[in-house]
Design a protein around this motif. Structure first.
Motif, mmCIF file in Angstrom:
data_model
loop_
_atom_site.group_PDB
_atom_site.id
_atom_site.type_symbol
_atom_site.label_atom_id
_atom_site.label_comp_id
_atom_site.label_asym_id
_atom_site.label_seq_id
_atom_site.Cartn_x
_atom_site.Cartn_y
_atom_site.Cartn_z
ATOM 1 N N TRP A 1 0.839 -1.197 0.000
ATOM 2 C CA TRP A 1 0.000 0.000 0.000
ATOM 3 C C TRP A 1 0.879 1.253 0.000
ATOM 4 C CZ3 TRP A 1 -0.785 4.514 2.469
ATOM 5 C CH2 TRP A 1 -1.944 5.200 2.148
ATOM 6 N N GLU A 2 1.908 1.257 0.838
ATOM 7 C CA GLU A 2 2.793 2.422 0.909
ATOM 8 C C GLU A 2 3.464 2.682 -0.441
ATOM 9 O OE1 GLU A 2 4.087 2.422 5.598
ATOM 10 O OE2 GLU A 2 5.107 1.018 4.254
ATOM 11 N N CYS A 3 3.866 1.631 -1.118
ATOM 12 C CA CYS A 3 4.480 1.779 -2.448
ATOM 13 C C CYS A 3 3.489 2.401 -3.429
ATOM 14 C CB CYS A 3 4.947 0.430 -2.983
ATOM 15 S SG CYS A 3 6.359 -0.275 -2.114
ATOM 16 N N GLY A 4 2.274 1.900 -3.432
ATOM 17 C CA GLY A 4 1.254 2.436 -4.323
ATOM 18 C C GLY A 4 0.932 3.890 -4.017
ATOM 19 N N TYR A 5 0.864 4.221 -2.742
ATOM 20 C CA TYR A 5 0.584 5.590 -2.338
ATOM 21 C C TYR A 5 1.713 6.511 -2.810
ATOM 22 C CZ TYR A 5 -0.641 9.599 0.547
ATOM 23 O OH TYR A 5 -0.973 10.860 0.980
ATOM 24 N N ALA A 6 2.954 6.098 -2.573
ATOM 25 C CA ALA A 6 4.099 6.904 -2.998
ATOM 26 C C ALA A 6 4.102 7.072 -4.512
ATOM 27 C CB ALA A 6 5.399 6.258 -2.519
ATOM 28 N N TYR A 7 3.829 5.995 -5.231
ATOM 29 C CA TYR A 7 3.776 6.060 -6.688
ATOM 30 C C TYR A 7 2.697 7.055 -7.123
ATOM 31 C CZ TYR A 7 3.349 4.648 -11.565
ATOM 32 O OH TYR A 7 3.298 4.646 -12.943
ATOM 33 N N GLY A 8 1.549 7.006 -6.484
ATOM 34 C CA GLY A 8 0.460 7.922 -6.785
ATOM 35 C C GLY A 8 0.823 9.378 -6.527
ATOM 36 N N LEU A 9 1.726 9.607 -5.589
ATOM 37 C CA LEU A 9 2.211 10.963 -5.306
ATOM 38 C C LEU A 9 3.320 11.391 -6.257
ATOM 39 C CD1 LEU A 9 2.391 10.923 -1.382
ATOM 40 C CD2 LEU A 9 0.654 12.038 -2.817
ATOM 41 N N GLY A 10 3.731 10.455 -7.137
ATOM 42 C CA GLY A 10 4.804 10.755 -8.087
ATOM 43 C C GLY A 10 6.196 10.569 -7.521
ATOM 44 N N LYS A 11 6.293 9.842 -6.408
ATOM 45 C CA LYS A 11 7.601 9.615 -5.794
ATOM 46 C C LYS A 11 8.223 8.339 -6.343
ATOM 47 C CE LYS A 11 6.252 12.145 -1.758
ATOM 48 N NZ LYS A 11 7.133 13.278 -1.678
ATOM 49 N N PRO A 12 9.533 8.347 -6.559
ATOM 50 C CA PRO A 12 10.180 7.118 -7.024
ATOM 51 C C PRO A 12 10.140 6.042 -5.947
ATOM 52 C CG PRO A 12 11.792 8.911 -6.792
ATOM 53 C CD PRO A 12 10.460 9.464 -6.430
ATOM 54 N N VAL A 13 9.908 4.813 -6.385
ATOM 55 C CA VAL A 13 9.829 3.664 -5.482
ATOM 56 C C VAL A 13 10.879 2.651 -5.920
ATOM 57 C CG1 VAL A 13 8.389 1.766 -4.648
ATOM 58 C CG2 VAL A 13 7.361 4.013 -5.080
ATOM 59 N N TYR A 14 11.680 2.219 -4.977
ATOM 60 C CA TYR A 14 12.658 1.163 -5.204
ATOM 61 C C TYR A 14 12.342 0.027 -4.241
ATOM 62 C CZ TYR A 14 15.581 4.359 -7.905
ATOM 63 O OH TYR A 14 16.051 5.220 -8.859
ATOM 64 N N GLY A 15 12.560 -1.191 -4.692
ATOM 65 C CA GLY A 15 12.332 -2.337 -3.829
ATOM 66 C C GLY A 15 13.556 -3.201 -3.743
ATOM 67 N N TYR A 16 13.548 -4.089 -2.775
ATOM 68 C CA TYR A 16 14.614 -5.086 -2.694
ATOM 69 C C TYR A 16 14.022 -6.400 -2.233
ATOM 70 C CZ TYR A 16 14.835 -3.994 2.343
ATOM 71 O OH TYR A 16 14.544 -3.797 3.662
ATOM 72 N N MET A 17 14.665 -7.456 -2.719
ATOM 73 C CA MET A 17 14.249 -8.820 -2.383
ATOM 74 C C MET A 17 15.498 -9.677 -2.273
ATOM 75 S SD MET A 17 11.056 -9.201 -5.063
ATOM 76 C CE MET A 17 10.326 -10.654 -4.290
ATOM 77 N N ASP A 18 15.479 -10.610 -1.328
ATOM 78 C CA ASP A 18 16.613 -11.528 -1.192
ATOM 79 C C ASP A 18 16.827 -12.315 -2.480
ATOM 80 O OD1 ASP A 18 16.942 -10.717 1.450
ATOM 81 O OD2 ASP A 18 15.727 -12.365 2.233
ATOM 82 N N CYS A 19 15.727 -12.704 -3.110
ATOM 83 C CA CYS A 19 15.773 -13.488 -4.335
ATOM 84 C C CYS A 19 14.781 -12.881 -5.316
ATOM 85 C CB CYS A 19 15.417 -14.948 -4.039
ATOM 86 S SG CYS A 19 15.449 -15.998 -5.496
#
Length: 169
Positions: A87-105
């Motif tokens: 949800w936080e990622c979607g909200y940030a994206y909706g605000l036009g903020k860049p979103v980066y993620g990380y995953m172990d795999c």
């Protein structure tokens, strides 16, 4: 100084405060200000739903103040990322903020299922409940994969390094 909102289910870990301090310190080492959800001051001596709403509003405020969101997208209580983080990622994206993620795999989502967890039906991969499994060569649902500027295989610091290397100042 650019501000990073640190999203993820790390807030549910037994050592969540220490994790947050470590992430904030990593941000500082690279010249950023880290903002961790547990940095919020919330009165826990009130009704549970009021506490929840206060946390919700405080996190929204931090996301609004952030220049970028870095999200822990590792599986949480199942095969998918934490719903609050998503949800936080979607909200940030909706605000036009860049979103980066990380995953172990970060292998494609379909490959994250053991053979006993999937089968082929009419040319489609389905899970044991008969629900189609996404097969777009992304490591996580397409809505998150397509909204993130990058999903890094590794940990939090790997994303911060990526930001620094790409001159996100």
């Amino acid at each position: 100084m650019k501000k990073i909102y640190i999203a993820g289910p790390d807030v549910f870990e037994a050592d969540s405060v220490e994790i947050g301090k470590r992430y904030v310190q990593i941000c500082a080492e690279y010249g950023y200000e880290g903002m961790y959800p547990l940095d919020n001051i919330v009165d826990f001596e009130q009704d549970k739903q009021k506490i929840a709403n206060d946390i919700f509003l405080a996190n929204i405020d931090l996301i609004k103040k952030a220049d970028v969101v870095i999200a822990n997208l590792n599986a949480f209580r199942g095969k998918e990322a934490d719903s609050g983080t998503v949800w936080e990622c979607g909200y940030a994206y909706g605000l036009g903020k860049p979103v980066y993620g990380y995953m172990d795999c970060a292998v494609p989502y379909l490959q994250q299922f053991d053979e006993s967890e999937k089968r082929l039906v009419d040319g489609l991969n389905v899970d044991t409940s008969g629900r189609m499994i996404e097969d777009f060569d992304y490591p996580i649902n397409l809505m998150i994969s397509c909204s993130a500027l990058k999903i890094v295989e590794g940990g939090f610091e790997d994303v911060v390094k990526t930001l620094k290397e790409n001159n996100f100042l």
